[in-house]
Write an enzyme that holds these catalytic residues in place. Structure first.
Site, short mmCIF file in Angstrom:
data_model
loop_
_atom_site.label_atom_id
_atom_site.label_comp_id
_atom_site.label_asym_id
_atom_site.label_seq_id
_atom_site.Cartn_x
_atom_site.Cartn_y
_atom_site.Cartn_z
N ASP A 26 1.34 -5.13 8.18
CA ASP A 26 0.37 -4.37 8.09
C ASP A 26 -0.85 -5.39 7.84
O ASP A 26 -0.81 -5.93 6.99
CB ASP A 26 0.50 -3.36 6.90
CG ASP A 26 -0.75 -2.33 6.96
OD1 ASP A 26 -1.78 -2.82 7.07
OD2 ASP A 26 -0.51 -1.32 6.05
N ARG A 37 -12.27 -4.07 -7.93
CA ARG A 37 -12.16 -4.70 -6.61
C ARG A 37 -13.38 -5.08 -5.81
O ARG A 37 -14.26 -4.19 -5.66
CB ARG A 37 -11.21 -3.98 -5.95
CG ARG A 37 -10.27 -4.56 -4.81
CD ARG A 37 -9.44 -3.59 -4.10
NE ARG A 37 -10.25 -2.59 -3.27
CZ ARG A 37 -9.68 -1.97 -2.27
NH1 ARG A 37 -8.46 -2.15 -1.76
NH2 ARG A 37 -10.30 -0.91 -1.60
N PHE A 84 0.67 -1.31 -0.13
CA PHE A 84 -0.03 -0.04 0.11
C PHE A 84 0.94 1.26 0.16
O PHE A 84 1.75 1.45 0.77
CB PHE A 84 -0.86 0.00 1.19
CG PHE A 84 -1.92 1.06 1.35
CD1 PHE A 84 -2.87 1.00 0.21
CD2 PHE A 84 -1.89 1.92 2.21
CE1 PHE A 84 -3.80 2.11 0.29
CE2 PHE A 84 -3.03 3.19 2.23
CZ PHE A 84 -3.88 2.90 1.23
N TYR A 117 -11.46 -0.16 10.31
CA TYR A 117 -12.98 0.52 9.65
C TYR A 117 -13.14 -0.64 8.52
O TYR A 117 -14.12 -0.07 7.80
CB TYR A 117 -12.85 1.61 9.22
CG TYR A 117 -11.25 2.24 8.38
CD1 TYR A 117 -11.14 1.98 7.26
CD2 TYR A 117 -10.72 3.05 9.20
CE1 TYR A 117 -9.90 2.39 6.56
CE2 TYR A 117 -9.31 3.37 8.60
CZ TYR A 117 -9.02 3.27 7.50
OH TYR A 117 -8.01 3.61 6.64
N LYS A 118 -12.35 -1.45 8.19
CA LYS A 118 -12.67 -2.64 7.09
C LYS A 118 -13.38 -3.77 7.79
O LYS A 118 -14.63 -3.53 7.89
CB LYS A 118 -11.41 -2.72 6.53
CG LYS A 118 -10.57 -1.68 5.98
CD LYS A 118 -9.32 -2.09 5.21
CE LYS A 118 -8.38 -1.05 4.60
NZ LYS A 118 -8.93 -0.32 3.70
#
Lengths: 399, 399
Positions: B186, B358, B115, B211-212
């Protein structure tokens, strides 16, 4: 009687019945409309839009929009303030930025009464850079130190977190600028309490929190102001994706946004942001000059009334209201116990080490009547030694 | 039919009618009880306790308490995780910590598909320390690079944010440890989707967002795990007051807490914390192994169904479900427009540069039926070229 603001604005706040709240300098109370606003944000934005909320409800631009509301309160240009993270992080960014734009070698100067966290933050950064620690002097020596010409950065908190003593920002900042010193001001106890004008006063960096006089709620995000002349000259020390010029390009290389957005870091706390945004609405109508005037009246009245009691409480705040912010502090023996007793009797102030009773005033919800009542209660507690009850000596985690 | 979790848990979530939500890998949906929980926190804690909430409602200890809930989800010891700030900040702390405890000189290794923000963060820190940038290699070369012995720190995102490709953490981490390399993982796309066991796998540092798959809400705070053997050996790079051993002593000198609290920085975002705390309750009952199993089923079904359509969509996620997280991605021409059309027809996935569609799956609320319906809709859109409608080409700020 010039104390009028509370008549109009106190009803907007939720303050527990029979409380006299003199701790808004630590955490401001709730404005009732925030309950609905946040509830709506959660149900109708997060709940009904989920991922679409980032665009549809402007969550992504909110930190900069709220930044512009803050900008108005500190006399800053549009797009020179952004909101996020905590005061500690924003100060870390400011110190790093100040070092980058400083044209002088020299030390970072502050005063020995500064809020310790500001010193921790600055020193942790300086240590990382193998630079010498912040030099601390007495507040009265700041001007002299600046004149000596060995300072590169001046980092001060405008209003002393204990005594409420107020720097003459205009004067000090002016001396600093003349000496080529970059200035970093902490407005934690200033914003929402004092008229501020960073543009006119030529402040380089300012940071602050939004949960004291701005009443944004516990853990409401902090803000950073960067003088527009420096914004695009600073490489963000913490290069998070939302400070990127175009985060959703997902470039492998960081390219900071050309504007204040480069001081954003990660995903903003949208729920807190919505509480803060709502809390700031009150400033559409309130004139900070009235707030300041009434706060001076309130702190003066409090000092006079305490004086009348002739108790063994030593005022450590400046006598003259022009020289202090919206808070008043006393040194006294058993300050902790006395404060706990006061709180128990409904007068909410706070305690600061080593022996300080601290009282903060906000004319939006505090009145002269509050003060008169509070001092009566204090009188009762001290006269009758009610604070000696053992239950008041038990230390709490947060004082 | 092993896809059962959604029957029990989907009713707990608020998902707009007629939406098929395949974007929980970006932002998880709302659990309905959060509305009441946050409303209660605001009215009854902030509103009724104001400053007292720090003690009375445990706001001050909440980041560590919530950290312990996270610890359970990553197989960490109690008091080795704390929650706050953003993933960017927590990674900044982890990289700094990793450099401090590393006994080797060498470079920081990562992969070129990481990322980008993780790379920005690491590089901004390395630059500050005048160290060379993160070395990026192809995912397939990570093991070789480790074996060469020139790596001091390995920083990887376990699940690729685009392809969903999954590292064999146990294997890679083991090689790293054998080579004396400090590991920083991560878990942004792992936590809540995959069984994790940092203790058993001997992970040194881990960070992630909430928050995912944890559905903590937009901007929900991040977490950091630090191996207990290193906690008290690290000088916090951002020395905020709440990382101090005793913040309310207001000592002039920073003395870090002896435990995980030293990785706290500033005042925690209490409103977000309360949403997150509520969101995590679901994990009292859910077994991550079931989640993982059902997610594998869902992603496999999706791939099979898309395959059947024989459209020009190239799967870039691993074919074998053991090798991918809970998301599936395709490369296709006009991916942006196709995704916008899909979203318009109620199938919410997202687009990633340069040409990726995605889709993320969470068995807590996604079902096989969702997939069958979604693929039918996609079929209709592609067959009839509905995505060519001009309205789908307009770029939004957040993709």
């Amino acid at each position: 009687m010039v104390n009028n603001l509370h008549k109009k604005y106190r009803p907007l706040f939720q303050i527990p019945e029979n409380w006299i709240y003199f701790d808004g300098n630590s955490l401001g109370p709730l404005q009732k409309t925030i309950i609905k606003k946040v509830s709506n944000m959660i149900s109708n934005e997060w709940g009904e839009q989920i991922i679409k909320g980032w665009n549809k409800s402007n969550w992504m631009t909110q930190p900069d929009n709220v930044g512009n509301l803050i900008a108005k309160l500190i006399g800053a240009d549009k797009n020179s303030v952004t909101v996020g993270d905590t005061l500690a992080i924003k100060l870390f960014q400011a110190i790093s930025g100040a070092l980058q734009v400083s044209k002088k070698t020299g030390f970072v100067l502050s005063d020995e009464s500064n809020f310790p966290s500001d010193l921790y933050i600055a020193n942790s950064y300086l240590k990382e850079k193998n630079l010498s620690e912040v030099k601390l002097v007495n507040k009265t020596k700041i001007e002299d130190e600046l004149q000596k010409g060995k300072v590169s950065i001046l980092m001060l908190t405008q209003v002393d977190y204990r005594t409420g003593e107020l720097y003459d920002l205009k004067k000090i900042n002016n001396i600093a600028k003349k000496m080529g010193v970059i200035t970093v001001w902490d407005f934690a106890h200033s914003i929402g309490a004092l008229p501020l004008n960073v543009r006119e006063d030529d402040v380089d960096f300012a940071v602050g929190c939004t949960y004291k006089y701005l009443c944004g709620g516990p853990g409401s995000p902090a803000f950073i102001y960067v003088s527009p002349k420096y914004i695009d000259k600073i490489n963000p020390i913490i290069a998070g994706w939302l400070g990127h010029e175009n985060p959703f390009n997902f470039d492998l290389n960081y390219k900071p946004a050309r504007d204040i957005k480069r001081f954003r870091i990660g995903t903003p706390p949208v729920i807190q942001m919505s509480a803060l945004e709502e809390a700031l609405k009150i400033w559409d109508n309130v004139d900070i000059n009235f707030i300041r005037k009434e706060a001076q009246l309130l702190t003066s009245l409090f000092i006079d009334k305490i004086n009348d009691l002739k108790f063994d409480m030593k005022l450590i705040s400046p006598r003259h209201s022009d020289q202090r912010g919206s808070q008043v502090a006393y040194v006294t023996k058993n300050a902790y116990e006395k404060m706990q007793a006061l709180i128990d009797f409904g007068v909410i102030g706070d305690y600061r080490e080593p022996n300080i009773m601290r009282f903060g005033f906000n004319p939006l919800y505090n009145s002269e009547e509050d003060i008169i009542k509070a001092v009566e209660i204090l009188n009762k507690i001290l006269k009758n030694n009610l604070w000696k009850n053992k239950k008041y000596s038990k230390r709490k985690l947060v004082t």
